[in-house]
Design a protein around this motif. Structure first.
Motif, PDB file in Angstrom:
ATOM      1  N   ALA A 135     -22.734 -28.746 -34.288  1.00 16.72           N
ATOM      2  CA  ALA A 135     -23.776 -28.636 -35.317  1.00 16.72           C
ATOM      3  C   ALA A 135     -25.120 -29.118 -34.775  1.00 16.72           C
ATOM      4  O   ALA A 135     -26.159 -28.494 -35.020  1.00 16.72           O
ATOM      5  CB  ALA A 135     -23.385 -29.427 -36.557  1.00 16.72           C
ATOM      6  N   VAL A 136     -25.101 -30.228 -34.012  1.00 16.55           N
ATOM      7  CA  VAL A 136     -26.328 -30.722 -33.393  1.00 16.55           C
ATOM      8  C   VAL A 136     -26.880 -29.664 -32.439  1.00 16.55           C
ATOM      9  O   VAL A 136     -28.077 -29.361 -32.440  1.00 16.55           O
ATOM     10  CB  VAL A 136     -26.070 -32.044 -32.632  1.00 16.55           C
ATOM     11  CG1 VAL A 136     -27.326 -32.508 -31.913  1.00 16.55           C
ATOM     12  CG2 VAL A 136     -25.574 -33.119 -33.581  1.00 16.55           C
ATOM     13  N   GLY A 137     -25.985 -29.073 -31.635  1.00 18.26           N
ATOM     14  CA  GLY A 137     -26.399 -28.033 -30.693  1.00 18.26           C
ATOM     15  C   GLY A 137     -27.018 -26.841 -31.392  1.00 18.26           C
ATOM     16  O   GLY A 137     -27.992 -26.249 -30.902  1.00 18.26           O
ATOM     17  N   LEU A 138     -26.476 -26.472 -32.559  1.00 15.25           N
ATOM     18  CA  LEU A 138     -27.018 -25.346 -33.310  1.00 15.25           C
ATOM     19  C   LEU A 138     -28.416 -25.663 -33.839  1.00 15.25           C
ATOM     20  O   LEU A 138     -29.317 -24.819 -33.785  1.00 15.25           O
ATOM     21  CB  LEU A 138     -26.075 -24.957 -34.452  1.00 15.25           C
ATOM     22  CG  LEU A 138     -24.790 -24.239 -34.009  1.00 15.25           C
ATOM     23  CD1 LEU A 138     -23.780 -24.181 -35.149  1.00 15.25           C
ATOM     24  CD2 LEU A 138     -25.083 -22.828 -33.495  1.00 15.25           C
ATOM     25  N   TYR A 139     -28.607 -26.874 -34.348  1.00 15.37           N
ATOM     26  CA  TYR A 139     -29.954 -27.248 -34.796  1.00 15.37           C
ATOM     27  C   TYR A 139     -30.928 -27.289 -33.617  1.00 15.37           C
ATOM     28  O   TYR A 139     -32.093 -26.881 -33.745  1.00 15.37           O
ATOM     29  CB  TYR A 139     -29.933 -28.585 -35.536  1.00 15.37           C
ATOM     30  CG  TYR A 139     -29.566 -28.447 -36.987  1.00 15.37           C
ATOM     31  CD1 TYR A 139     -30.409 -27.778 -37.884  1.00 15.37           C
ATOM     32  CD2 TYR A 139     -28.369 -28.954 -37.481  1.00 15.37           C
ATOM     33  CE1 TYR A 139     -30.057 -27.627 -39.215  1.00 15.37           C
ATOM     34  CE2 TYR A 139     -28.015 -28.806 -38.819  1.00 15.37           C
ATOM     35  CZ  TYR A 139     -28.865 -28.138 -39.673  1.00 15.37           C
ATOM     36  OH  TYR A 139     -28.515 -27.981 -40.997  1.00 15.37           O
ATOM     37  N   PHE A 140     -30.457 -27.755 -32.464  1.00 12.33           N
ATOM     38  CA  PHE A 140     -31.312 -27.744 -31.282  1.00 12.33           C
ATOM     39  C   PHE A 140     -31.611 -26.313 -30.832  1.00 12.33           C
ATOM     40  O   PHE A 140     -32.706 -26.015 -30.352  1.00 12.33           O
ATOM     41  CB  PHE A 140     -30.642 -28.511 -30.137  1.00 12.33           C
ATOM     42  CG  PHE A 140     -30.771 -30.007 -30.251  1.00 12.33           C
ATOM     43  CD1 PHE A 140     -31.641 -30.589 -31.160  1.00 12.33           C
ATOM     44  CD2 PHE A 140     -30.016 -30.843 -29.445  1.00 12.33           C
ATOM     45  CE1 PHE A 140     -31.761 -31.967 -31.261  1.00 12.33           C
ATOM     46  CE2 PHE A 140     -30.125 -32.224 -29.538  1.00 12.33           C
ATOM     47  CZ  PHE A 140     -31.008 -32.786 -30.443  1.00 12.33           C
ATOM     48  N   ALA A 141     -30.631 -25.426 -30.975  1.00  5.47           N
ATOM     49  CA  ALA A 141     -30.849 -24.025 -30.626  1.00  5.47           C
ATOM     50  C   ALA A 141     -31.927 -23.424 -31.530  1.00  5.47           C
ATOM     51  O   ALA A 141     -32.818 -22.703 -31.078  1.00  5.47           O
ATOM     52  CB  ALA A 141     -29.549 -23.232 -30.753  1.00  5.47           C
ATOM     53  N   ALA A 142     -31.847 -23.741 -32.834  1.00  6.85           N
ATOM     54  CA  ALA A 142     -32.870 -23.273 -33.771  1.00  6.85           C
ATOM     55  C   ALA A 142     -34.235 -23.847 -33.398  1.00  6.85           C
ATOM     56  O   ALA A 142     -35.249 -23.136 -33.392  1.00  6.85           O
ATOM     57  CB  ALA A 142     -32.496 -23.669 -35.198  1.00  6.85           C
ATOM     58  N   ALA A 143     -34.246 -25.150 -33.064  1.00  6.57           N
ATOM     59  CA  ALA A 143     -35.506 -25.785 -32.649  1.00  6.57           C
ATOM     60  C   ALA A 143     -36.042 -25.134 -31.386  1.00  6.57           C
ATOM     61  O   ALA A 143     -37.248 -24.876 -31.267  1.00  6.57           O
ATOM     62  CB  ALA A 143     -35.285 -27.283 -32.417  1.00  6.57           C
ATOM     63  N   GLY A 144     -35.130 -24.847 -30.446  1.00  8.25           N
ATOM     64  CA  GLY A 144     -35.540 -24.202 -29.197  1.00  8.25           C
ATOM     65  C   GLY A 144     -36.165 -22.836 -29.444  1.00  8.25           C
ATOM     66  O   GLY A 144     -37.210 -22.503 -28.852  1.00  8.25           O
ATOM     67  N   MET A 145     -35.554 -22.041 -30.318  1.00  7.80           N
ATOM     68  CA  MET A 145     -36.108 -20.718 -30.637  1.00  7.80           C
ATOM     69  C   MET A 145     -37.474 -20.861 -31.301  1.00  7.80           C
ATOM     70  O   MET A 145     -38.416 -20.125 -30.987  1.00  7.80           O
ATOM     71  CB  MET A 145     -35.152 -19.940 -31.547  1.00  7.80           C
ATOM     72  CG  MET A 145     -33.894 -19.451 -30.863  1.00  7.80           C
ATOM     73  SD  MET A 145     -32.928 -18.261 -31.866  1.00  7.80           S
ATOM     74  CE  MET A 145     -32.378 -19.292 -33.240  1.00  7.80           C
ATOM     75  N   ALA A 146     -37.594 -21.813 -32.221  1.00  8.97           N
ATOM     76  CA  ALA A 146     -38.870 -22.014 -32.919  1.00  8.97           C
ATOM     77  C   ALA A 146     -39.963 -22.466 -31.945  1.00  8.97           C
ATOM     78  O   ALA A 146     -41.099 -21.972 -31.987  1.00  8.97           O
ATOM     79  CB  ALA A 146     -38.707 -23.036 -34.036  1.00  8.97           C
ATOM     80  N   LEU A 147     -39.621 -23.387 -31.044  1.00  6.82           N
ATOM     81  CA  LEU A 147     -40.601 -23.880 -30.077  1.00  6.82           C
ATOM     82  C   LEU A 147     -41.035 -22.771 -29.121  1.00  6.82           C
ATOM     83  O   LEU A 147     -42.214 -22.655 -28.775  1.00  6.82           O
ATOM     84  CB  LEU A 147     -40.016 -25.060 -29.286  1.00  6.82           C
ATOM     85  CG  LEU A 147     -39.796 -26.353 -30.078  1.00  6.82           C
ATOM     86  CD1 LEU A 147     -38.984 -27.350 -29.263  1.00  6.82           C
ATOM     87  CD2 LEU A 147     -41.127 -26.965 -30.498  1.00  6.82           C
ATOM     88  N   GLU A 148     -40.069 -21.938 -28.702  1.00  5.94           N
ATOM     89  CA  GLU A 148     -40.392 -20.830 -27.799  1.00  5.94           C
ATOM     90  C   GLU A 148     -41.332 -19.824 -28.466  1.00  5.94           C
ATOM     91  O   GLU A 148     -42.131 -19.170 -27.805  1.00  5.94           O
ATOM     92  CB  GLU A 148     -39.107 -20.119 -27.353  1.00  5.94           C
ATOM     93  CG  GLU A 148     -38.247 -20.912 -26.378  1.00  5.94           C
ATOM     94  CD  GLU A 148     -38.933 -21.170 -25.052  1.00  5.94           C
ATOM     95  OE1 GLU A 148     -39.402 -20.196 -24.424  1.00  5.94           O
ATOM     96  OE2 GLU A 148     -39.035 -22.349 -24.653  1.00  5.94           O
ATOM     97  N   GLN A 149     -41.232 -19.705 -29.789  1.00  9.46           N
ATOM     98  CA  GLN A 149     -42.073 -18.761 -30.535  1.00  9.46           C
ATOM     99  C   GLN A 149     -43.385 -19.391 -31.007  1.00  9.46           C
ATOM    100  O   GLN A 149     -44.206 -18.731 -31.639  1.00  9.46           O
ATOM    101  CB  GLN A 149     -41.302 -18.226 -31.752  1.00  9.46           C
ATOM    102  CG  GLN A 149     -40.082 -17.392 -31.399  1.00  9.46           C
ATOM    103  CD  GLN A 149     -40.447 -16.115 -30.658  1.00  9.46           C
ATOM    104  OE1 GLN A 149     -41.311 -15.369 -31.083  1.00  9.46           O
ATOM    105  NE2 GLN A 149     -39.776 -15.866 -29.546  1.00  9.46           N
ATOM    106  N   GLY A 150     -43.575 -20.668 -30.741  1.00  9.75           N
ATOM    107  CA  GLY A 150     -44.800 -21.344 -31.145  1.00  9.75           C
ATOM    108  C   GLY A 150     -44.896 -21.603 -32.636  1.00  9.75           C
ATOM    109  O   GLY A 150     -45.995 -21.758 -33.189  1.00  9.75           O
TER     110      GLY A 150
END
Length: 275
Positions: free
Chosen positions: A191-206
């Motif tokens: 679950a932590v990894g999934l939230y980090f994945a979402a954060a990673g996608m959001a950060l990559e998109q600015g």
């Protein structure tokens, strides 16, 4: 990671010398670095994030969601094709976490990312009245600067209750013959990894502002690892007791422990590479 014996020696020395002098700080820094490297490498040894950019991978996402949201939780009606989709998927990005050795998918999450004025977040369509923090209302920001983390789903086979006093113990659906003890220790981080994945996608998109409707107990659990969501409204009844939460890059960067900051960095690198 240091063994229990090594760790107890370090702890004992730390207690003897205190944590505020130079030696104490060195020991503390060493322990944190070891832990950071262990957690991140442990996760990436067994689990890897993949952006669902193809139709084939998106169907994997929709199958997992159907299994969890329609069949198991009955939040949504059963679909004949076994795929759970909604109107927001048309402007969403999806991520899967894959179990490396079995190649099975251990979870999925999406970020709903509007780019046009008529496109609303799920929280705006269904729970807008629950947002009482007016300054952080998504309507205050440009559409391309906001997103919502939603439809997080982890299949039963990758969920377990942890029993720390019993080595390798797992209950529920997990078959201990199928997974090693070391792998079982990693599954609570999905679950932590999934939230980090979402954060990673959001950060990559600015993207600057992120929202999520979640159970307060899940928000508290995320807080334990340093993902400090800000509650922006009261608990309401929406697929159970949930509240609206907000997070941005500053909140994420200032609250993460070194261990999980490295894990986020590595997951973001994996997402960027696999996108």
């Amino acid at each position: 990671m240091s063994s229990p014996k090594q760790k107890s020696v370090l702890d004992r020395v730390s207690e003897l010398v205190g944590k505020n002098n130079r030696l104490g700080k060195l020991i503390s820094g060493y322990s944190k670095l070891k832990e950071a490297n262990y957690i991140s490498s442990h996760f990436s040894t067994y689990l890897t994030p993949t952006v669902a950019s193809s139709e084939e991978l998106k169907n994997e996402v929709y199958r997992i969601r159907h299994n969890v949201y329609c069949e198991e939780l009955a939040f949504e009606p059963i679909r004949e094709d076994g795929l759970e989709l909604d109107e927001f998927d048309a402007f969403s990005m999806h991520c899967l976490i894959q179990h490396v050795s079995s190649q099975n998918y251990a979870g999925t999450v999406r970020i709903v990312r509007p780019t046009e004025e008529h496109q609303k977040l799920p929280i705006e369509k269904y729970c807008l009245n629950s947002i009482t923090h007016e300054e952080l209302n998504p309507a205050n920001f440009a559409r391309e600067d906001i997103c919502e983390v939603s439809r997080l789903a982890v299949p039963k086979a990758f969920r377990r209750r942890q029993m720390d006093d019993h080595d390798g113990a797992a209950v529920g659906i997990i078959n201990q013959q199928s997974y090693s003890e070391t792998e079982l220790r990693c599954f609570p981080f999905i679950a932590v990894g999934l939230y980090f994945a979402a954060a990673g996608m959001a950060l990559e998109q600015g993207i600057k502002h992120a929202y999520v409707m979640m159970e307060p107990r899940l928000a508290r659990s995320m807080g334990f690892v340093g993902i400090k969501f800000q509650q922006i409204g009261p608990v309401v009844d929406y697929h159970g007791k949930r509240a609206p939460y907000y997070i941005n890059q500053k909140l994420l960067n200032t609250s993460l422990s070194p261990s999980f900051a490295k894990m986020l960095s590595d997951i973001r690198t994996g997402i960027s590479r696999n996108h």
